[in-house]
Design a protein around this motif. Structure first.
Motif: not given
Length: 405
Positions: A133-145, A260-273
């Protein structure tokens, strides 16, 4: 490929296109009003641009809970398709607008029929194995970011290549194609008979029922705070970068990069976290991310060079990347069965509220305490929210006593 993975891939693409479509107008909206609508007064242009951009999020805030209620009764997929196809049509119509009030009305209509994000998150939560669940939520969030980051960039490029109006036609077409993909590839096991048997209550009654669950109110507050903290300094970033940079040379580039740099690192980190939360628990990732984000706001008030601001805001995005996936996973954990879509819709409403009040609040506060003060206030709010989450979300759920009879 497992069906939940297909759902995740298609909904990632949908999230990207929806958020990109909502933010694509940022770089050229003022120019669009000036060149295509004939506005000449700078104050009038600025006022219309602000109202038109915010209009989408105002109506989204108001109507998301209604679509969540209908999703719990009729299914998430049908609400997903309603939103996707509806926004595709409205986006195309924006390209035909002939007056600022028409563009505002269409942006407000777009927010009214939106609901793709909570429907997508709810659908993913219902079809993903609990241990992923955590991985899936992180990945779908990375799409939005990713959509939020790339939207303004793509909008700026297309404005130079094809002009303003064709951008709306292109975006509408892409939304239509993404909705078609979802219609044919996304699968949902939804028991309509069981859903119909659940007593129906009003949106307000549903909100009162959900608000009695302290964990959910704390999680909604986290979502509002995240969006407020991210959006409140955004209108001020160009001025802050100009002060640090000391010159107007390449100012637009550096301001855009910092924004935009905050969104970039957010997108990368979301699936990992998100994956980490599957192993260590979403509560732990949420708590650490709140404290880490609060700490990362403090040095932003004391930097003396643009590169220092870039480094700190990149680190901030990493901690922010652990928040939304954890919040979504915990909302699913604490929401009563049959009300998942409604809970995610209320959460999406708080996100839209943050999009509206963040820039306004940041602009007003900076007039009294400066942009440095806005960063410090955001840090304090994150620390206070971390304490609240520790007291409420980390508290074990109360077990129901068995009936005596």
């Amino acid at each position: 490929m497992a069906q939940w993975k297909i759902n995740l891939a298609v909904l990632w693409l949908g999230q990207f296109l929806v958020l990109a479509g909502m933010t694509m107008i940022i770089p050229f909206l003022s120019l669009y009003l000036q060149q295509d609508f004939g506005l000449t007064d700078e104050q009038e242009i600025a006022t219309w641009a602000g109202v038109i951009f915010a209009g989408n999020f105002v109506t989204s805030f108001l109507f998301q809970p209604l679509w969540g209620k209908l999703a719990d009764r009729h299914g998430r997929k049908i609400m997903l398709l309603r939103s996707g196809f509806g926004m595709a049509v409205v986006m195309v119509l924006m390209g035909f607008a002939q007056a600022p009030w028409q563009l505002l009305a269409l942006r407000m209509l777009n927010g009214t029929i939106s609901g793709f994000n909570p429907a997508a998150v709810s659908l993913v939560s219902a079809t993903t194995p609990k241990d992923r669940m955590g991985f899936a939520m992180g990945l779908v969030q990375s799409g939005a970011i990713a959509g939020t980051i790339m939207g303004p960039f793509i909008g700026g490029l297309l404005a130079d290549w094809v002009g303003f109006r064709p951008i709306f036609y292109i975006t509408g077409t892409l939304l239509f194609l993404a909705s078609l993909l979802a219609m044919f590839l996304v699968k949902e096991n939804f028991d309509r008979t069981k859903a119909a048997a659940v007593p129906q209550i009003s949106v307000w009654a549903g909100f009162k029922e959900i608000s009695h669950i302290p964990q959910l109110t704390a999680l909604f507050a986290v979502t509002l705070l995240i969006q407020f903290a991210m959006m409140s300094p955004m209108p001020l970033i160009p001025l802050y970068v100009q002060r640090l940079h000391g010159t107007t040379e390449n100012l637009a580039f550096w301001a855009g990069f910092v924004g935009s740099v905050t969104g970039l690192s957010n997108m990368i980190a979301s699936p990992l976290l998100g994956r980490l939360s599957d192993r260590q628990g979403a509560e732990l990732v949420l708590g650490v991310s709140l404290v880490g984000a609060g700490l990362m706001f403090i040095p932003q008030a004391f930097v003396s060079e643009v590169w220092q601001l870039l480094v700190v805001r990149f680190a901030l995005g990493i901690f922010l990347g652990g928040l939304i996936p954890s919040v979504n996973a915990l909302i699913r954990k604490h929401t009563p069965d049959g009300m998942e879509s409604r809970a995610y819709s209320f959460n999406s409403s708080t996100l839209s509220l943050g999009n509206v009040v963040g820039p306004i609040g940041g602009g007003v506060a900076s007039g009294f305490i400066g942009i440095e003060g806005v960063f410090l206030v955001a840090a304090v709010l994150f620390f206070l929210n971390a304490v609240w989450v520790k007291m409420v979300v980390f508290r074990p759920a109360e077990r129901r006593k068995p009936d005596s009879g």
